[in-house]
Design a protein around this motif. Structure first.
Motif, PDB file in Angstrom:
ATOM      1  N   ILE A 148       0.825  -1.201   0.000  1.00 52.99           N
ATOM      2  CA  ILE A 148       0.000   0.000   0.000  1.00 52.99           C
ATOM      3  C   ILE A 148       0.860   1.253   0.000  1.00 52.99           C
ATOM      4  O   ILE A 148       0.627   2.186  -0.760  1.00 52.99           O
ATOM      5  N   LEU A 149       1.892   1.252   0.834  1.00 54.33           N
ATOM      6  CA  LEU A 149       2.769   2.426   0.902  1.00 54.33           C
ATOM      7  C   LEU A 149       3.419   2.670  -0.457  1.00 54.33           C
ATOM      8  O   LEU A 149       3.534   3.811  -0.905  1.00 54.33           O
ATOM      9  N   GLY A 150       3.805   1.586  -1.143  1.00 54.80           N
ATOM     10  CA  GLY A 150       4.393   1.708  -2.479  1.00 54.80           C
ATOM     11  C   GLY A 150       3.404   2.299  -3.472  1.00 54.80           C
ATOM     12  O   GLY A 150       3.744   3.183  -4.263  1.00 54.80           O
ATOM     13  N   ARG A 151       2.162   1.826  -3.409  1.00 53.39           N
ATOM     14  CA  ARG A 151       1.143   2.315  -4.341  1.00 53.39           C
ATOM     15  C   ARG A 151       0.836   3.790  -4.109  1.00 53.39           C
ATOM     16  O   ARG A 151       0.714   4.569  -5.049  1.00 53.39           O
ATOM     17  N   LEU A 152       0.697   4.164  -2.837  1.00 58.30           N
ATOM     18  CA  LEU A 152       0.327   5.552  -2.544  1.00 58.30           C
ATOM     19  C   LEU A 152       1.467   6.506  -2.886  1.00 58.30           C
ATOM     20  O   LEU A 152       1.240   7.661  -3.226  1.00 58.30           O
ATOM     21  N   ALA A 153       2.701   5.989  -2.816  1.00 55.07           N
ATOM     22  CA  ALA A 153       3.859   6.836  -3.098  1.00 55.07           C
ATOM     23  C   ALA A 153       3.864   7.305  -4.548  1.00 55.07           C
ATOM     24  O   ALA A 153       4.459   8.333  -4.873  1.00 55.07           O
ATOM     25  N   ILE A 154       3.216   6.568  -5.448  1.00 58.39           N
ATOM     26  CA  ILE A 154       3.226   6.967  -6.856  1.00 58.39           C
ATOM     27  C   ILE A 154       1.926   7.637  -7.300  1.00 58.39           C
ATOM     28  O   ILE A 154       1.787   8.028  -8.439  1.00 58.39           O
ATOM     29  N   ARG A 155       0.952   7.773  -6.370  1.00 57.51           N
ATOM     30  CA  ARG A 155      -0.258   8.523  -6.713  1.00 57.51           C
ATOM     31  C   ARG A 155       0.048  10.017  -6.642  1.00 57.51           C
ATOM     32  O   ARG A 155       1.034  10.428  -6.068  1.00 57.51           O
ATOM     33  N   GLN A 156      -0.826  10.820  -7.231  1.00 60.41           N
ATOM     34  CA  GLN A 156      -0.507  12.246  -7.336  1.00 60.41           C
ATOM     35  C   GLN A 156      -1.458  13.123  -6.544  1.00 60.41           C
ATOM     36  O   GLN A 156      -1.572  14.298  -6.812  1.00 60.41           O
ATOM     37  N   ARG A 157      -2.157  12.529  -5.585  1.00 60.22           N
ATOM     38  CA  ARG A 157      -3.092  13.352  -4.842  1.00 60.22           C
ATOM     39  C   ARG A 157      -2.373  14.155  -3.771  1.00 60.22           C
ATOM     40  O   ARG A 157      -1.384  13.692  -3.209  1.00 60.22           O
TER      41      ARG A 157
END
Ligand code: C5P
Ligand code: MG
Length: 182
Positions: free
Chosen positions: A120-129
């Protein structure tokens, strides 16, 4: 079909809700998206919600209930919906139950998408919000564990919970969800 998607931020609720909505032909109701529209339009709700979202806090139940209630009254919700991001607290869950019972409707299933925290931390790190910066993410995960994770038990007791391993490619997760709904 009335579905609730549960899961930590970044678990893939929104992605799966969108796919399922098309497949099941019911609206995808993302309360986070509804709030972001309110903020863009600088409505009173948007102005109130803005600070909470920026800080990774939950918007108070009273505001969220108002936002959801308004959306549920839209005619496209009469045949069902997929809720993504609501309920996020036990009191929101109780409110939803009461409201639907009053409308002679009920939740069919609650899908909990379970994903490993590191992923999850990896996924959120590449989101742009704007609320996806590392500090806010950490706080949102804490808030999730404290306020929202108890809903898993709540819906388990109601006999509605479907547990999905979300640590797989998107299509596989969708297939798992559809199988769990059969
Ligand atoms: O669901 P999503 O992650 O898009 O929501 C973004 C933010 O909106 C949350 O982090 C929270 O600040 C706020 N929110 C909330 N209560 C909800 C839904 C969203 O406080 N029921
Ligand atoms: Mg989302």
């Amino acid at each position: 079909m009335r579905l609730i998607m549960l899961g930590a931020p970044g678990a893939g609720k929104g992605t799966q809700a969108q796919i399922l909505a098309e497949y099941l032909k019911v609206p995808h109701i993302s309360t986070g998206d509804l709030l972001r529209v309110e903020i863009q339009n600088s409505t009173p709700v948007g102005l109130q919600a803005m600070e909470y979202i920026r800080a990774g806090e939950l918007v108070p139940d009273s505001i969220m209930i108002q936002v959801l209630e308004e959306r549920l009254r839209d005619p496209d919700c009469s045949e069902g919906f997929i809720l993504d991001g609501f309920p996020r607290t036990l009191s929101q869950a109780r409110y939803l139950g009461t409201t639907l019972r009053r409308m002679k409707r009920e939740i069919d299933s609650v899908v909990n998408i379970d994903v490993d925290q590191q992923l999850i931390l990896g996924r959120l790190a590449i989101r742009q919000r704007t609320d996806d910066d590392p500090k806010t993410v950490k706080h949102r995960l804490d808030v999730y564990h404290r306020e929202t994770a108890p809903l898993i038990d709540f819906y388990l007791r109601e006999g509605l919970l479907r547990h999905i391993d979300g640590d797989a490619p998107e299509d596989d997760v969708t297939a798992r969800i559809l199988r769990s709904l059969d």
